[in-house]
Design a protein around this motif. Structure first.
Motif, PDB file in Angstrom:
ATOM      1  N   ARG A   1      -2.459   6.637 -10.768  1.00 34.71           N
ATOM      2  CA  ARG A   1      -3.102   7.755 -10.928  1.00 34.71           C
ATOM      3  C   ARG A   1      -4.607   8.020 -10.449  1.00 34.71           C
TER       4      ARG A   1
ATOM      5  N   ALA B   1       1.913   9.396 -14.172  1.00 34.30           N
ATOM      6  CA  ALA B   1       0.588   9.093 -13.517  1.00 34.30           C
ATOM      7  C   ALA B   1       0.531  10.374 -12.710  1.00 34.30           C
TER       8      ALA B   1
ATOM      9  N   TYR C   1      -2.322  13.430 -12.607  1.00 30.67           N
ATOM     10  CA  TYR C   1      -3.077  13.797 -11.439  1.00 30.67           C
ATOM     11  C   TYR C   1      -2.886  15.131 -11.059  1.00 30.67           C
TER      12      TYR C   1
END
Length: 331
Positions: A238, A286, A290
């Protein structure tokens, strides 16, 4: 005379403090030593008060991770230079002197990293930083002395002082004025790669980072969060995307992020084949984190973004296809 603060971030690390703090105290007579505690629930504070009364204690009111933990605490630290040191680091005699010399003589250098060797195998470099860090065009970090999981023996091949792109958060020296000018670490990162992001932002503003082999420390690595922990995988994937989104040149942003997402997908498939299903799922997690943060992250972009940020176009290609495992032989 300029003053330096050694600042150690701690969370439930009482045993690490008992093991490693004595070396810091013994070899840091020119510094003021602080331990920043991220609301530990173990005996850390008691250990500090009873066994290390000379150390200054800063108590955060929550576990803020690496990034915010330091940001909150360093508001109270007024020395000219910060040495941000992991709690699992053993320092050596005279480790601060070469750093202070570089800072005093080279005013354009704002960040410095020492030589980082493996505490458990002291003839080898340590994964987190080794002899100074670089990134490729797609934001993959690597070091002199460590590329992916290949770690070099220290044969004196990096006994020098040289400019680097990023310095390791395991032992990270920075001028106070630059740290504050950059608003410190990005708190959205929590932990992992926040030091690379900070170095990249400093680089975009024209500040230099440097490595010196004259200062040596030994680092355990993974004492707080082991490499096998899926949370570490989540944070690395991430935060790498967040870092790219903040710092890439505008015309390269979309294409490089697209390639990174594809490469992340390949990494996820590799985890599946290895039976590491938790790591596969945290890569997906992740990416969704994001996407949730992308608008907020885009607002953090600040011009200029340098074109010359990377050392090599693709360390992934060089390592996995061309067997480029040694930094000195990348070209």
């Amino acid at each position: 005379m300029k003053k330096i603060a050694v600042v150690i971030l701690n969370w439930n690390g009482a045993k690490l403090l008992e093991q490693f703090l004595p070396s810091v105290i013994e070899h840091s007579d020119v510094a003021t030593i602080y331990v920043v505690d991220n609301a530990s629930t173990d005996s850390s504070i008691e250990v500090l008060k009873t066994k290390f009364p000379s150390v200054n204690i800063i108590q955060n009111d929550g576990n803020y991770g690496f990034a915010k933990g330091y940001n909150v605490a360093l508001q109270q630290v007024e020395e000219d230079y910060y040495a941000l040191v992991n709690s699992d680091v053993e320092v050596t005699e005279g480790w601060l002197s070469p750093i202070l010399t570089v800072f005093d003589k080279e005013l354009n250098v704002s960040i410095i990293q020492p030589k980082i060797l493996d505490y458990k195998n002291k003839e080898y470099f340590e994964y987190a930083g080794a002899a100074g860090g670089f990134i490729d065009q797609y934001g993959y970090p690597f070091c002199r002395g460590r590329i992916f999981d290949t770690i070099e023996k220290d044969n004196g091949q990096y006994d020098d002082e040289t400019e680097i792109f990023w310095a390791s958060g395991a032992c990270f020296f920075i001028r106070k004025e630059i740290y504050r000018k950059l608003n410190g670490f990005d708190c959205d990162f929590f932990a992992h790669q926040e030091e690379i992001d900070l170095c990249w932002r400093a680089f975009n503003m024209g500040y230099k980072a440097k490595y010196t082999s004259k200062s040596v420390i030994y680092h355990i690595g993974g004492a707080t969060l082991k490499e096998s922990n899926p949370k570490k995988t989540f944070l690395n994937f991430r935060n790498s995307l967040l870092m790219l989104t903040k710092n890439l040149p505008k015309h390269k942003l979309a294409s490089i992020i697209f390639v990174r997402l594809l490469l992340d997908g390949l990494a996820g498939i590799q985890f599946l084949f290895k039976g590491k299903f938790n790591h596969f799922w945290v890569i997906i997690k992740a990416h969704f984190h994001y996407y949730h943060l992308i608008n907020k992250t885009l607002k953090k972009r600040k011009a200029p973004q340098s074109e010359n940020y990377y050392y090599i176009k693709s360390i992934v290609y060089k390592y996995f296809v061309k067997n480029g495992t040694i930094f000195e032989k990348l070209f």
